[in-house]
Design a protein around this motif. Structure first.
Motif, short mmCIF file in Angstrom:
data_model
loop_
_atom_site.label_atom_id
_atom_site.label_comp_id
_atom_site.label_asym_id
_atom_site.label_seq_id
_atom_site.Cartn_x
_atom_site.Cartn_y
_atom_site.Cartn_z
N HIS A 1 81.21 51.24 -80.34
CA HIS A 1 80.11 51.80 -79.53
C HIS A 1 80.62 52.43 -78.24
O HIS A 1 79.89 52.50 -77.25
CB HIS A 1 79.05 50.74 -79.18
CG HIS A 1 78.50 50.01 -80.37
ND1 HIS A 1 77.58 49.00 -80.27
CD2 HIS A 1 78.75 50.14 -81.71
CE1 HIS A 1 77.29 48.53 -81.48
NE2 HIS A 1 77.99 49.23 -82.37
N MET A 2 81.85 52.85 -78.23
CA MET A 2 82.46 53.55 -77.11
C MET A 2 83.36 54.65 -77.67
O MET A 2 83.79 54.56 -78.81
CB MET A 2 83.29 52.59 -76.24
CG MET A 2 82.49 51.51 -75.56
SD MET A 2 83.53 50.41 -74.53
CE MET A 2 83.86 49.08 -75.69
N THR B 1 81.88 57.08 -80.48
CA THR B 1 80.89 56.12 -80.00
C THR B 1 79.76 55.96 -81.01
O THR B 1 79.77 56.55 -82.09
CB THR B 1 80.34 56.58 -78.64
OG1 THR B 1 79.52 55.54 -78.09
CG2 THR B 1 79.51 57.86 -78.77
N ASN C 1 75.64 50.24 -76.13
CA ASN C 1 77.00 50.15 -75.61
C ASN C 1 76.96 49.45 -74.25
O ASN C 1 75.98 48.76 -73.92
CB ASN C 1 77.70 51.51 -75.59
CG ASN C 1 76.82 52.62 -75.10
OD1 ASN C 1 75.96 52.43 -74.24
ND2 ASN C 1 77.01 53.81 -75.64
N THR D 1 82.59 54.16 -71.94
CA THR D 1 81.95 52.93 -72.40
C THR D 1 80.44 53.06 -72.55
O THR D 1 79.80 52.11 -73.01
CB THR D 1 82.24 51.78 -71.42
OG1 THR D 1 81.60 52.06 -70.16
CG2 THR D 1 83.73 51.59 -71.22
#
Length: 556
Positions: A437-438, A464, A470, A502
């Motif tokens: 998720h990044m 991502t 995230n 991120t």
């Protein structure tokens, strides 16, 4: 679409269609239980008994001489996915060189049955390499939408370039799938890669957008049985943006954990309670059956998604299954991350991967990889960020400072693979990764502790999530807030990491030619907005022969 391939082999003979548990209710009651939540997720259709194609059409796994076609027919209104009801229905298909379907090159039919949830696959062969085709399904006088697909180049073809969409982690309840819509609008993709978490297994409300359900999925409960998994796949296939992308280009997909359950391994999952939720063996079998019914994927080995595709002399693509064979994630009870008896890939798959990489004669060796292979240290992140980051990564609570669900939790497998790349002088290996998720752009060091003095064995592009939470979502702060603090700290502690974002949601576009492989990273304006816009944010490339990442300042 203008072809960027330089292959022009003639058309061969037309192909032949390829025919192909936690529950407390009996089968008869299951239909009624499922009908309500799924009916709400289905597109509107006329009140008629005529067959309907409510879940779109798709293609996948392109070969030089063929491609796999997929659809699901609803023969009568009550034959909803997961119901196990509905008559056998003849489904025809036609493949042509033109969108109007006048220059037909292959046609055939097969029977859709309740046993396969009325899904249909046709493995078309005898097509020309590096060629656009259009196809359509028909049943009982009803036609499906017309879709475009594309074959791979001939194995010995000199290929000028390849372009793939790259996506991962599409959580229905956390937002809309605008990433698929923007990829579909490009009109320049040879295929698109889905690196896992095509669906999510949670009950409604358990995992949404910062805790808020943007749109409820079906069924509302956690999926456990074959009927459950079928219904969830069906609900996803009603998404208009996902349908649009499937209409435009073939998909090459692998699974990760959420096609089964969170942090799945060969013998269970974090999100599975043995006994109370049935057996893991039954649940895993149900999830796999539904996946192969509902996805245009060829299982190279029964029950797995590891396989290899070739795109001329330019690239081959090794696709991994990192859930079916792995040992349980490391913890105080299950062993050290360095334990040589623990495995992520399983022995047979690792040997297959090593042999394929060593034997490859293409310019680039791409690896579809569901979890990050690059090592990652937390560095000096403060507790305010370390705790949510650990939550995002699903770390065990015993104080193990590594993401044990990724290759960091299986270091013996990683050492063996990277050592193999170095000892056999295998260059131009690029890992394409999702899950975390990044967005990341990494060198893959042989020894992270001494990098950059030690060698880089490969490179890695991580995309991502499309919608899944995230880091800024977990902390619940404005987008970009966490990354501004965390990214410099992560890079300082991990000198092989060239970039990490991120916080944002989006997708990637991978462009490969003889000189370099480049990933363009795109972000979405708002995952909770069905009309979200998309914008390019960064690009990184690896030049042939370097095994290093570098920034480039323009998308392809």
């Amino acid at each position: 679409m203008t072809s960027r391939y330089r292959s022009s082999e003639g058309l061969q003979s037309p192909g032949i269609p390829f025919p192909r548990r936690r529950t407390v209710v009996k089968a008869a009651a299951a239909t009624a239980v499922l009908a309500g939540p799924l009916a709400a997720a289905l597109p509107a259709r006329a009140a008629t008994d005529a067959p309907a194609f409510l879940h779109g059409v798709a293609s996948g796994d392109p070969l030089p001489d063929g491609v796999l076609l997929w659809t699901r027919v609803t023969p009568v209104p009550e034959a909803i996915p997961g119901s196990g009801t509905g008559p056998d229905t003849e489904v025809g298909w036609v493949v042509a060189r033109d969108r109007a379907l006048t220059d037909v090159v292959a046609r055939g039919s097969t029977t859709a049955t309740a046993a396969s949830d009325h899904t249909v696959k046709a493995d078309i062969r005898g097509l020309a390499p590096a060629t656009d085709y259009w196809f359509r399904f028909s049943a009982g006088g009803t036609d499906s939408p017309v879709a475009r697909t594309r074959t791979a180049p001939a194995a010995d073809a000199d290929v000028a370039g390849l372009r793939f969409g790259v996506v991962s982690c599409a959580n229905w309840e956390a937002g809309y799938f605008s990433a698929y819509r923007h990829l579909a609008a490009r009109n320049d993709l040879d295929a698109w890669l889905h690196l896992g978490d095509y669906i999510y297994e949670y009950k409604s409300g358990e995992y949404a957008a910062r805790g808020k359900v943007v749109r409820p999925h079906a069924p509302l409960q956690e999926i456990l049985t074959l009927a459950d998994y079928r219904v969830r796949h069906a609900a996803y296939k009603t998404d208009p943006d996902l349908q649009a992308l499937h209409l435009k280009a073939p998909v090459v997909a692998i699974w990760d954990d959420h096609e089964f359950a969170d942090n799945a391994w060969s013998g269970g999952a974090v999100n599975h309670t043995e006994g109370a939720e049935g057996t893991w063996t039954a649940r895993q079998a149900a999830a796999k059956q539904a996946y192969f019914e509902w996805m245009p994927v060829r299982p190279a080995i029964a029950g797995t998604t590891y396989r290899r595709l070739r795109f001329g002399k330019l690239a081959d693509l090794s696709l991994l299954d990192l859930r079916s064979f792995r040992s349980q994630q490391a913890s105080a009870a299950s062993g050290s991350v360095d334990d040589p008896d623990r495995t992520l890939t399983g022995r047979a798959q690792l040997d297959w991967l090593k042999a394929g990489l060593a034997a490859s004669d293409t310019r680039w060796r791409l690896v579809g990889n569901s979890v990050m292979i690059s090592p990652f240290s937390f560095g000096s992140l403060g507790a305010d960020l370390l705790k949510p980051l650990a939550k995002l990564l699903g770390l065990p609570q015993e104080g193990i400072a590594a993401n044990t669900d990724q290759w960091d939790g299986y270091t013996d497998d990683r050492r063996e693979l990277l050592g193999h790349l170095r000892s056999h002088a295998i260059g131009n290996t690029v890992f394409l990764t999702g899950d975390i998720h990044m967005a990341w752009a990494n060198d893959v060091p042989v020894d992270a502790g001494t990098y950059p003095l030690s060698a880089s064995a490969a490179t890695e592009f991580v995309v991502t999530s499309i919608t899944s939470d995230n880091l800024d979502d977990i902390v619940k702060v404005p987008e970009g807030t966490v990354s501004a603090v965390a990214s410099p700290v992560i890079k300082a502690a991990n000198r092989h990491v060239h970039w990490v974002d991120t916080d944002r949601h989006g997708y990637g576009v991978l462009d490969v030619n003889a000189d370099r492989a480049q990933m363009d990273y795109y972000v979405l304006s708002d995952r909770t907005d069905a009309r979200a816009t998309s914008s390019w944010v960064r690009s990184y490339r690896t030049r042939s022969g370097t095994q290093k990442i570098e920034r480039t300042y323009d998308p392809v």
